[in-house]
Design an enzyme around this catalytic site. Structure first.
Site, mmCIF file in Angstrom:
data_model
loop_
_atom_site.group_PDB
_atom_site.id
_atom_site.type_symbol
_atom_site.label_atom_id
_atom_site.label_comp_id
_atom_site.label_asym_id
_atom_site.label_seq_id
_atom_site.Cartn_x
_atom_site.Cartn_y
_atom_site.Cartn_z
ATOM 1 C CG ASP A 152 -1.816 1.191 1.324
ATOM 2 O OD1 ASP A 152 -1.749 2.058 0.418
ATOM 3 O OD2 ASP A 152 -2.596 1.270 2.283
ATOM 4 C CE1 TYR B 56 -5.324 11.874 -9.900
ATOM 5 C CE2 TYR B 56 -5.722 13.634 -11.479
ATOM 6 C CZ TYR B 56 -5.270 12.367 -11.194
ATOM 7 O OH TYR B 56 -4.759 11.582 -12.201
#
Length: 244
Positions: A49, A141
């Site tokens: 991860d 983002y």
């Protein structure tokens, strides 16, 4: 150094990362992936991860151990969470920034410390047209991709005298898992997309890209043929960023 390059690519289970890994392998290079979901490449992927700060270094060490040495790093993994300045906050931004910005910077650090003493290496970060053209409800983002382009330039300057070249590739619309809407429709198949970007002319080539159209650009930037490009951002966006 052998003719075959030893490459670590993040996000290899799908989309752009998978296409890059497949393209590099097709051209004779060895690739180990880093991904939370190994997918079909479980045998050549280290499961990690990338949002987990404590896990990244161990994953790098395992991938490096499989390759022996690392010649190429491609940071292609990315996540997206919708959210505007009005309805999102630090808890929403954190995962996006950890995967899209902090992990690439951390892995660049790992790569640079190995590549620079050897006097050769190539690093490519996959950013986005979002790095320089904002979109509503994409605060975290947009910010991460813009910052990653800044980090690319900074790292390129830090490593310019060491034989390590650092660049970014900024795609526009690409048909990947990330471009799927909640109902499973790709965003580029919607009437809104067609009206705005195709019929409205905002996307000059009139279509989204396939992931394997991004991969050859990455391959050149990671190759021995690239001897003089560093600190650059190469847009692969169908002309989307060329007009207003």
């Amino acid at each position: 150094m052998t003719s075959s390059l030893r490459c670590i690519v993040t996000g290899t289970s799908s989309g752009i990362g998978a296409a890059i890994a497949a393209d590099l392998r097709a051209h004779g290079h060895e690739v180990v992936g880093l991904d939370i979901d190994p997918g079909a490449d479980a045998g050549t992927t280290v499961r990690v991860d990338l949002a987990d700060r404590d896990a990244r270094t161990g994953a790098w060490d395992e991938a490096r151990g499989r390759l022996g040495e690392v010649d190429v790093l491609v940071n292609a993994a990315g996540v997206f969470r919708e959210g505007s300045v009005l309805d999102s906050g630090p808890s929403d931004w954190d995962t996006v920034w950890r995967v899209n910005l902090e992990a690439p910077m951390d892995l660049m650090r790992c790569a640079a410390r190995e590549m620079a003493p050897r006097g050769w290496g190539r690093i490519v970060n996959i950013t986005s047209i979002h790095a320089r053209l904002g979109h509503p409800a994409c605060l975290a983002y947009d910010t991460a991709k813009a910052a990653l382009e800044a980090a690319t330039r900074s790292a390129a300057l830090d490593l310019a005298g060491s034989g390590v070249l650092v660049n970014a590739v900024a795609p526009g619309f690409v048909r990947t898992r990330m471009s799927l809407l909640p109902d499973g429709t790709d965003e580029s198949d919607t009437e809104d997309f067609r009206a705005r970007y195709v019929e409205g002319g905002r996307l000059p080539l009139g279509r989204s890209a396939a992931a394997d159209e991004i991969a050859p650009v990455v391959r050149f930037l990671t190759s021995r043929d690239n001897t003089y490009t560093t600190g650059a951002v190469w847009g692969v966006d169908g002309g989307l960023g060329a007009r207003f």
